[in-house]
Design a protein around this motif. Structure first.
Motif, PDB file in Angstrom:
ATOM      1  N   ASP A 210      10.154   4.420   1.733  1.00  0.00           N
ATOM      2  CA  ASP A 210       9.652   5.167   0.577  1.00  0.00           C
ATOM      3  C   ASP A 210      10.795   5.644  -0.315  1.00  0.00           C
ATOM      4  O   ASP A 210      10.678   5.629  -1.550  1.00  0.00           O
ATOM      5  N   GLN A 211      11.904   6.083   0.288  1.00  0.00           N
ATOM      6  CA  GLN A 211      13.046   6.531  -0.516  1.00  0.00           C
ATOM      7  C   GLN A 211      13.631   5.386  -1.325  1.00  0.00           C
ATOM      8  O   GLN A 211      14.026   5.573  -2.480  1.00  0.00           O
ATOM      9  N   ASN A 214      11.304   4.749  -4.197  1.00  0.00           N
ATOM     10  CA  ASN A 214      11.245   5.836  -5.182  1.00  0.00           C
ATOM     11  C   ASN A 214      12.560   6.057  -5.928  1.00  0.00           C
ATOM     12  O   ASN A 214      12.549   6.591  -7.047  1.00  0.00           O
ATOM     13  N   SER A 215      13.685   5.663  -5.334  1.00  0.00           N
ATOM     14  CA  SER A 215      14.971   6.035  -5.928  1.00  0.00           C
ATOM     15  C   SER A 215      15.931   4.880  -6.171  1.00  0.00           C
ATOM     16  O   SER A 215      16.813   5.016  -7.025  1.00  0.00           O
ATOM     17  N   VAL A 220      13.943   1.527 -11.134  1.00  0.00           N
ATOM     18  CA  VAL A 220      14.146   2.967 -11.059  1.00  0.00           C
ATOM     19  C   VAL A 220      15.594   3.321 -11.376  1.00  0.00           C
ATOM     20  O   VAL A 220      15.876   4.302 -12.073  1.00  0.00           O
TER      21      VAL A 220
END
Length: 324
Positions: A210-211, A214-215, A220
């Motif tokens: 997930d990290q 998300n990042s 991103v």
């Protein structure tokens, strides 16, 4: 695993077909590579062989796996510790009777612990590959951004070399209101990238899927770099307009490149400082103090999203108070 199977193959509950099917899972020679496919095959073989381990083998193997689970900090370790009672001796110090029911409990406990350990190893491997993928991505972006940050200096140095005789040292572009705008954007990008690199250094020991999504996905990362560049541009105009000012901020009218003469000793060794200096005829370009301040604040504006946001919020609040 081959050694365990050589003993477990004597299990009277094994049929000839089952024994032949399990034997076929072991290659004639040990594999020379250790990739994901080989680990999947090994895990499957471990689970199948575990169903036919003799009770005496289970008594030996379960504590070994339990110790490994404790070293790895398995999340449900307490559950498996509780299952260890099936393998403990009775009150008289004798081994617990290995009836059919007891043997089944031991087998299920062993397989459950083996499955959890395999999941933990797979998760660790996936996290390691995620870290390597993100590290390679950040390395690529970092190399590109370093070139982008250095390129304006190179261009300015070349232009300064051509125009220095006409403009004189320390005055190059100092009267231009957009002097160094390319440097402002480049250092905003560097600040944004540096924020992601430092976050990666913090997150990498336990980086999750997930990290990464998300990042650290390319889209991103590019959005974060765009925000950093825009933040540096906005902060530049806040300083140019005088809304943000003070001694710690650059005086933009004095932003320039300076030329510094290189001195040399009488014996011809070139140094910047010497006990007996004399002019060498060489000069180097250095950023002025005000240019250095500008680049530092551009970097900070790209690094910290809150810096620009808080400055804008303060400016809006002052504008609201100034309304009649």
């Amino acid at each position: 695993m081959r050694t365990l199977w050589d003993v477990a193959s004597t299990n009277p509950g094994l049929t000839a077909d089952d024994k032949a099917a399990i034997d076929a899972r072991f290659p004639p020679a040990p594999p020379t590579v250790s990739g994901p496919v080989e680990w999947v095959k090994l895990n499957e073989a471990s689970q199948i062989v575990g169903r036919y381990l003799l009770p005496e083998q289970l008594d030996i193997e379960y504590p070994i796996l339990l110790s490994l689970a404790a070293r790895r900090g398995l999340s449900n370790l307490d559950v498996h510790k509780k299952s260890a009672e099936f393998f403990e001796p009775n009150a008289n110090g004798d081994a617990v009777a290995n009836g059919a029911a007891q043997a089944a409990k031991k087998c299920l406990a062993y397989l459950a612990l083996l499955d959890d350990l395999q999941r933990d190893f797979i998760d660790t491997r996936n996290k390691r590959e995620l870290r390597m993928e993100v590290a390679r991505r950040l390395l690529g972006y970092g190399c590109i951004l370093l070139v982008v940050a250095v390129l304006p200096f190179v261009i300015l140095a070349v232009i300064a070399t051509w125009q220095a005789p006409a403009t004189g040292p320390g005055t190059l572009y100092s009267s231009n209101p957009v002097f160094g705008f390319g440097l402002v954007m480049a250092f905003g990008l560097l600040g944004a990238f540096f924020s992601r690199v430092t976050q990666f250094q913090t997150d990498s020991p336990a980086l999750s899927f997930d990290q990464v999504m998300n990042s650290y996905r390319p889209d991103v990362l590019r959005v974060r770099l765009l925000v950093g560049m825009m933040g540096a541009m906005v902060f530049y105009f806040l300083m140019r307009s005088g809304i943000v000012g003070g001694t710690i901020f650059p005086k933009l009218s004095d932003v320039s490149l300076s030329t510094v003469s290189v001195l040399q000793e009488a014996n011809g060794d070139t140094t910047v400082a010497s006990s007996k200096p004399e002019a060498s005829g060489l000069t180097i370009l250095l950023p002025s103090t005000e240019l250095a301040k500008l680049l530092v604040w551009s970097f900070l504006a790209g690094f910290s999203e809150r810096l620009v946001r808080n400055t804008l919020d303060t400016t809006v609040a002052k504008a609201e108070q100034a309304k009649p």
